[in-house]
Design a protein around this motif. Structure first.
Motif, PDB file in Angstrom:
ATOM      1  N   GLY A   1      -5.210  31.007 -13.744  1.00 20.96           N
ATOM      2  CA  GLY A   1      -4.304  31.605 -12.778  1.00 20.96           C
ATOM      3  C   GLY A   1      -4.464  33.099 -12.619  1.00 20.96           C
ATOM      4  N   ASP A   2      -3.465  33.692 -11.948  1.00 17.82           N
ATOM      5  CA  ASP A   2      -3.536  35.129 -11.660  1.00 17.82           C
ATOM      6  C   ASP A   2      -2.699  35.963 -12.630  1.00 17.82           C
ATOM      7  N   GLU A   3      -2.143  35.312 -13.670  1.00 15.44           N
ATOM      8  CA  GLU A   3      -1.433  36.037 -14.725  1.00 15.44           C
ATOM      9  C   GLU A   3      -1.932  35.523 -16.079  1.00 15.44           C
ATOM     10  N   PRO A   4      -3.193  35.775 -16.379  1.00 14.81           N
ATOM     11  CA  PRO A   4      -3.792  35.191 -17.589  1.00 14.81           C
ATOM     12  C   PRO A   4      -3.180  35.692 -18.886  1.00 14.81           C
ATOM     13  N   GLU A   5      -2.386  36.763 -18.821  1.00 15.10           N
ATOM     14  CA  GLU A   5      -1.727  37.269 -20.022  1.00 15.10           C
ATOM     15  C   GLU A   5      -0.476  36.464 -20.393  1.00 15.10           C
TER      16      GLU A   5
ATOM     17  N   ASN B   1       3.692  25.017 -10.463  1.00 10.64           N
ATOM     18  CA  ASN B   1       2.822  26.167 -10.764  1.00 10.64           C
ATOM     19  C   ASN B   1       1.343  25.755 -10.786  1.00 10.64           C
ATOM     20  N   THR B   2       0.916  25.221  -9.651  1.00  8.66           N
ATOM     21  CA  THR B   2      -0.443  24.700  -9.512  1.00  8.66           C
ATOM     22  C   THR B   2      -1.488  25.745  -9.886  1.00  8.66           C
ATOM     23  N   ALA B   3      -2.496  25.300 -10.656  1.00 11.17           N
ATOM     24  CA  ALA B   3      -3.596  26.168 -11.095  1.00 11.17           C
ATOM     25  C   ALA B   3      -3.081  27.425 -11.785  1.00 11.17           C
ATOM     26  N   ALA B   4      -1.946  27.282 -12.485  1.00  5.57           N
ATOM     27  CA  ALA B   4      -1.367  28.376 -13.266  1.00  5.57           C
ATOM     28  C   ALA B   4      -0.991  29.585 -12.412  1.00  5.57           C
ATOM     29  N   HIS B   5      -0.545  29.324 -11.184  1.00 10.65           N
ATOM     30  CA  HIS B   5       0.012  30.360 -10.311  1.00 10.65           C
ATOM     31  C   HIS B   5       1.498  30.071 -10.133  1.00 10.65           C
ATOM     32  N   ALA B   6       2.339  31.086 -10.271  1.00 10.43           N
ATOM     33  CA  ALA B   6       3.785  30.890 -10.159  1.00 10.43           C
ATOM     34  C   ALA B   6       4.201  30.647  -8.710  1.00 10.43           C
ATOM     35  N   HIS B   7       5.068  29.668  -8.508  1.00  8.72           N
ATOM     36  CA  HIS B   7       5.646  29.354  -7.203  1.00  8.72           C
ATOM     37  C   HIS B   7       7.076  28.868  -7.431  1.00  8.72           C
TER      38      HIS B   7
ATOM     39  N   CYS C   1       3.262  20.901 -19.030  1.00  7.23           N
ATOM     40  CA  CYS C   1       3.718  21.294 -20.367  1.00  7.23           C
ATOM     41  C   CYS C   1       3.338  22.725 -20.730  1.00  7.23           C
ATOM     42  N   ARG C   2       2.509  23.346 -19.915  1.00  5.30           N
ATOM     43  CA  ARG C   2       2.005  24.687 -20.214  1.00  5.30           C
ATOM     44  C   ARG C   2       3.119  25.735 -20.306  1.00  5.30           C
TER      45      ARG C   2
ATOM     46  N   PHE D   1       0.850  -1.179   0.000  1.00  5.86           N
ATOM     47  CA  PHE D   1       0.000   0.000   0.000  1.00  5.86           C
ATOM     48  C   PHE D   1       0.897   1.244   0.000  1.00  5.86           C
ATOM     49  N   VAL D   2       0.596   2.213  -0.861  1.00  5.32           N
ATOM     50  CA  VAL D   2       1.403   3.426  -0.925  1.00  5.32           C
ATOM     51  C   VAL D   2       0.580   4.641  -0.514  1.00  5.32           C
ATOM     52  N   ALA D   3       1.235   5.567   0.145  1.00  4.83           N
ATOM     53  CA  ALA D   3       0.627   6.846   0.500  1.00  4.83           C
ATOM     54  C   ALA D   3       1.549   7.952   0.006  1.00  4.83           C
ATOM     55  N   THR D   4       0.996   8.827  -0.801  1.00  2.18           N
ATOM     56  CA  THR D   4       1.730  10.009  -1.232  1.00  2.18           C
ATOM     57  C   THR D   4       0.940  11.233  -0.808  1.00  2.18           C
ATOM     58  N   ALA D   5       1.591  12.372  -0.802  1.00  3.20           N
ATOM     59  CA  ALA D   5       0.921  13.606  -0.381  1.00  3.20           C
ATOM     60  C   ALA D   5       1.409  14.764  -1.226  1.00  3.20           C
ATOM     61  N   GLU D   6       0.594  15.780  -1.299  1.00  7.49           N
ATOM     62  CA  GLU D   6       0.932  16.993  -2.035  1.00  7.49           C
ATOM     63  C   GLU D   6       1.557  17.993  -1.072  1.00  7.49           C
ATOM     64  N   LEU D   7       2.673  18.567  -1.463  1.00  4.54           N
ATOM     65  CA  LEU D   7       3.296  19.611  -0.659  1.00  4.54           C
ATOM     66  C   LEU D   7       2.599  20.931  -0.953  1.00  4.54           C
ATOM     67  N   LEU D   8       2.152  21.608   0.086  1.00  2.00           N
ATOM     68  CA  LEU D   8       1.609  22.943  -0.121  1.00  2.00           C
ATOM     69  C   LEU D   8       2.661  23.809  -0.814  1.00  2.00           C
ATOM     70  N   THR D   9       2.218  24.711  -1.656  1.00  2.00           N
ATOM     71  CA  THR D   9       3.139  25.495  -2.465  1.00  2.00           C
ATOM     72  C   THR D   9       4.135  26.272  -1.609  1.00  2.00           C
ATOM     73  N   VAL D  10       5.339  26.429  -2.162  1.00  2.00           N
ATOM     74  CA  VAL D  10       6.431  27.126  -1.484  1.00  2.00           C
ATOM     75  C   VAL D  10       6.832  28.319  -2.344  1.00  2.00           C
ATOM     76  N   ASP D  11       6.991  29.475  -1.712  1.00  4.55           N
ATOM     77  CA  ASP D  11       7.454  30.661  -2.419  1.00  4.55           C
ATOM     78  C   ASP D  11       8.775  31.189  -1.864  1.00  4.55           C
ATOM     79  N   ALA D  12       9.019  30.977  -0.584  1.00  3.41           N
ATOM     80  CA  ALA D  12      10.214  31.523   0.057  1.00  3.41           C
ATOM     81  C   ALA D  12      10.419  30.789   1.379  1.00  3.41           C
ATOM     82  N   GLY D  13      11.544  31.083   2.036  1.00  2.69           N
ATOM     83  CA  GLY D  13      11.773  30.533   3.368  1.00  2.69           C
ATOM     84  C   GLY D  13      12.781  29.414   3.444  1.00  2.69           C
ATOM     85  N   GLY D  14      13.352  29.001   2.306  1.00  4.31           N
ATOM     86  CA  GLY D  14      14.415  28.003   2.323  1.00  4.31           C
ATOM     87  C   GLY D  14      13.945  26.620   2.738  1.00  4.31           C
TER      88      GLY D  14
END
Length: 312
Positions: free
Chosen positions: A112-116, A49-55, A78-79, A13-26
């Motif tokens: 996302g928040d930069e649709p351009e 870049n989840t949901a087309a937001h930069a991280h 691939c986006r 049985f395997v368990a994986t998890a998603e890491l909450l997005t990271v922007d800073a803090g090392g």
């Protein structure tokens, strides 16, 4: 061989998890995000870049996870890159021992928040799997030699809850032929669609070819469920589920119990190989979920060869 690959090949049985997005803090910021559940998971996803937001880039986060002793699953979409950049990221991460790769096409920039931003989509997720498999066999897409070839364990995603439903199993089989050996399925709040996908997967031999890992989402509030329903592409949350949590005496606990309900349902599906856990609660919700499901810690699973009673 990565820890995740070893577990899947052994039928554990395997368990994986998603890491909450990271922007800073090392490294401290990365460790803070997985510390509450690190005893339970085989690997953690470094998202792209989840949901087309930069991280922070998935290559950097995957390497950070390795440095902190946690096995990464590096997502690549691939986006935002052409094939040269995608190949470079795979080869660069492999230099640091990153083997698990999850290939996605990616949400459109309008999510996302930069649709351009300019869309790339030089490859799609199936073509990215082909490119990654070529690298693992010692060749770039150009045919140029890569020596030594990196060892890669390739995965993909599929969405049981989005139309066209009849196409989902066949598309997943195409990804298997392209190299996918595990699927982290999109969050699905529609049990009948999840059941239909797994029944089709069993009938078409998909679950015999790749590990199917349904995703479970834990949130703190009914408003978060409403946000997922309205803003996250490809996910529908039935309004009666949202209203049930809104009307509960303790809405936060009701949201957790909803996640637990869907996790228990997922574990009854034929051929399920594990769970992919996504928590926006910023606390030990994943660890609590594993305990309430009776899932042992990763070390205990490795020592005992733990297989869920209805899994695989």
């Amino acid at each position: 061989m990565s820890r995740l690959e070893d577990a899947i090949r052994a039928g554990r049985f395997v368990a994986t998890a998603e890491l909450l997005t990271v922007d800073a803090g090392g490294l401290d910021a990365v460790h803070e995000r997985f510390e509450p559940f690190e005893d339970y998971v085989d690997a953690v996803n470094a998202t792209d870049n989840t949901a087309a937001h930069a991280h922070a880039s998935p290559v950097a986060v995957a390497i950070a996870l390795k440095q902190l002793g946690m096995e990464p699953v590096m997502q690549l979409v691939c986006r935002d890159r052409n094939r040269l950049a995608l190949e470079a990221d795979i080869a660069g991460a492999a230099l640091h021992g990153v083997e698990n790769l999850c290939c996605l096409t990616g949400d459109d920039v309008t999510a996302g928040d930069e649709p351009e931003a300019r869309r790339v989509f030089d490859l799609d997720s199936t073509q990215l799997l082909v490119a990654a498999r070529a690298l693992s066999r010692g060749r770039y897409l150009s045919g140029r030699k890569l020596d030594p070839a990196p060892h890669l364990f390739l995965g993909a995603v599929e969405n049981p809850g989005a139309p066209p439903f009849h196409y989902r199993g066949d598309r997943a089989l195409k990804k298997v032929r392209a190299g996918a050996r595990f699927f982290q399925l999109q969050v699905c709040f529609l049990k009948e669609h999840q059941e239909r996908f797994f029944e089709e997967a069993a009938a078409k031999g998909l679950s015999a070819e790749a590990a199917l890992i349904p995703s479970i989402c834990l949130v703190r509030s009914p408003s978060a469920l409403r946000f997922v329903d309205e803003k996250v592409p490809g996910i529908e949350v039935p309004h009666d589920l949202i209203e049930r949590c809104e009307q509960a005496e303790d809405p936060e606990e009701a949201c957790f119990q909803l996640g637990l309900e869907f996790a228990r349902h997922a574990l009854t599906l034929p051929g399920v190989a594990g769970l992919h856990l996504i928590s926006f609660r910023r606390e030990a919700g994943i660890a609590r979920l594993c305990r309430e499901l009776g899932i042992p810690t990763r070390v205990e699973r490795e020592m005992s060869g733990y297989r869920h009673r209805v899994a695989v």
